[in-house]
Enzyme design. Structure first.
Site, PDB file in Angstrom:
ATOM      1  N   GLY A 205       2.172   2.671  10.757  1.00  0.00           N
ATOM      2  CA  GLY A 205       3.651   3.520  10.774  1.00  0.00           C
ATOM      3  C   GLY A 205       4.135   3.931  11.810  1.00  0.00           C
TER       4      GLY A 205
ATOM      5  CD  GLU B 298      -3.141   5.885   6.482  1.00  0.00           C
ATOM      6  OE1 GLU B 298      -2.650   5.916   5.510  1.00  0.00           O
ATOM      7  OE2 GLU B 298      -1.997   4.634   7.597  1.00  0.00           O
TER       8      GLU B 298
ATOM      9  CG  ASN C 191      -1.903   1.077   1.496  1.00  0.00           C
ATOM     10  OD1 ASN C 191      -1.559   2.521   0.284  1.00  0.00           O
ATOM     11  ND2 ASN C 191      -3.065   1.136   2.343  1.00  0.00           N
TER      12      ASN C 191
ATOM     13  CD  GLU D 255      -3.541  -2.279   7.622  1.00  0.00           C
ATOM     14  OE1 GLU D 255      -2.221  -2.779   6.789  1.00  0.00           O
ATOM     15  OE2 GLU D 255      -4.026  -1.188   7.319  1.00  0.00           O
TER      16      GLU D 255
ATOM     17  CG  HIS E 155      -5.991   1.940   5.314  1.00  0.00           C
ATOM     18  ND1 HIS E 155      -5.772   2.989   5.895  1.00  0.00           N
ATOM     19  CD2 HIS E 155      -5.164   0.843   5.255  1.00  0.00           C
ATOM     20  CE1 HIS E 155      -4.454   2.551   6.090  1.00  0.00           C
ATOM     21  NE2 HIS E 155      -3.838   1.771   5.384  1.00  0.00           N
TER      22      HIS E 155
ATOM     23  CB  SER F 134       5.681  -1.177  12.214  1.00  0.00           C
ATOM     24  OG  SER F 134       5.365  -0.229  11.886  1.00  0.00           O
TER      25      SER F 134
ATOM     26  CE  LYS G  86      -0.474   3.886   4.865  1.00  0.00           C
ATOM     27  NZ  LYS G  86      -0.079   3.153   6.200  1.00  0.00           N
TER      28      LYS G  86
HETATM   29  P1  13P Z   1       3.118   0.820   7.665  1.00  0.00           P
HETATM   30  O1  13P Z   1       3.477  -0.700   7.169  1.00  0.00           O
HETATM   31  O2  13P Z   1       3.929   1.673   7.504  1.00  0.00           O
HETATM   32  O3  13P Z   1       3.552   0.702   9.594  1.00  0.00           O
HETATM   33  O4  13P Z   1       1.503   0.933   6.948  1.00  0.00           O
HETATM   34  C1  13P Z   1       0.434  -0.183   7.402  1.00  0.00           C
HETATM   35  C2  13P Z   1      -0.690  -0.536   6.188  1.00  0.00           C
HETATM   36  O5  13P Z   1      -1.316   0.752   6.989  1.00  0.00           O
HETATM   37  C3  13P Z   1      -0.441  -0.486   5.585  1.00  0.00           C
HETATM   38  O6  13P Z   1      -2.027  -0.503   4.903  1.00  0.00           O
END
Ligand code: 13P
Length: 275
Positions: free
Chosen positions: A195, A103, A11, A189, A101, A235, A13
């Site tokens: 992150g 976010e 992903n 997740e 997601h 992460s 982002k």
């Molecule tokens: P990170 O691997 O940067 O923590 O992000 C995970 C994520 O949100 C994947 O969709």
């Protein structure tokens, strides 16, 4: 129980413009071998503006990496300024679409109702939703992690949820059939791990992924639950991937930051246990 084929998804982002995206996917393709592709499904989820460029590279070079999107609208077309429809994604041969997601839920107000509508739109257009669920740190500390994730799943499966803040805009969702549930990928997740550099322990991630599988079994039966893929995300790096991916109920990873570096992402793909 049927053998599940692992899926490692990157992903991206809101990172990488379309020139950078082309380079990233070419580098990734170069690092993955036919044996990797034999053992693992791989998808990349670039921003919308990169999709056409990445699609062209993948198809013209016959690269067996699946194209994914990060979200989409629930409607096929209409007066939704700034949105992208599932029809448009399907036309680009997008195979997977991330739905729900954290976010999107936290920063853009996507409720369970919106998630349910998007999930059905993705399925209706022949693409595979990667349904993301996960708890906040507060919910984990209050021992509510499993209840939170179960409730997000039930809302997505049944199409009914406690939230009602959408002003009647979102179309009502019917319960998914067992067959439809079986078409999903679910990504666990934990929000506190995204992150942050703080990963769930393999044991904690396993407990949550096993809970997810039981919830799927309650909704759609053991056979569907046994063949549905559950990813871990948060992460994930080449260092922690081997232990996470060795867990019985973890069938892959949804990778954010580490997927932007083709070397790291390829190493995560290569850390999936091979038969
Ligand atoms: P990170 O691997 O940067 O923590 O992000 C995970 C994520 O949100 C994947 O969709």
């Amino acid at each position: 129980m049927s053998k599940r084929r692992p899926l490692i998804s990157g992903n991206w982002k809101m990172n990488l413009n379309h020139f950078e995206a082309i380079q990233a996917v070419q580098k990734l393709a170069y690092r993955l071998s036919p044996d990797d592709h034999k053992a693992v499904d791989v998808s990349v989820h670039p921003p919308f503006t990169d999709l056409r460029s990445v699609q062209t590279v993948l198809e013209s070079d016959d690269i067996p990496i699946a194209l994914g999107a990060q979200s989409c609208h629930w409607a096929e077309s209409g007066a939704y300024t700034g949105e992208v429809s599932p029809v448009m994604l399907a036309k680009l041969n997008v195979a997977y679409v991330i739905v729900g997601h954290s976010e999107r839920r936290q920063l853009f107000g996507e409720t369970d109702t919106v998630v349910a509508a998007k999930l059905r739109a993705v399925l209706a257009h022949g693409m595979t939703p990667i349904l993301a669920v996960g708890e906040t740190l507060e919910q984990r500390e209050e021992a509510m992690a499993e209840a939170t994730v179960t409730s997000q799943l039930q809302a997505a499966f049944t199409g009914t949820s406690a939230d009602d803040g959408d002003g009647g805009q979102v179309p009502p969702a019917r319960p998914l059939t067992a067959h439809q549930v079986g078409q999903l990928v679910i990504a666990y997740e934990p929000i506190w791990a995204i992150g942050t550099g703080r990963t769930a322990t393999p044991d904690d991630a396993q407990v949550m992924c096993s809970t997810i599988r039981s919830t799927v079994a309650d909704q759609a039966g053991k056979e569907v639950a046994g063949s549905l893929r559950v990813q871990y995300g948060g992460s994930c790096t080449p260092a922690n991937a081997p232990d996470l991916l060795a867990q019985a109920d973890i069938d892959g990873a949804l990778v954010g930051g580490a997927s932007l570096d083709p070397d790291s992402f390829a190493k995560i793909v290569q850390s999936v246990p091979r038969a």
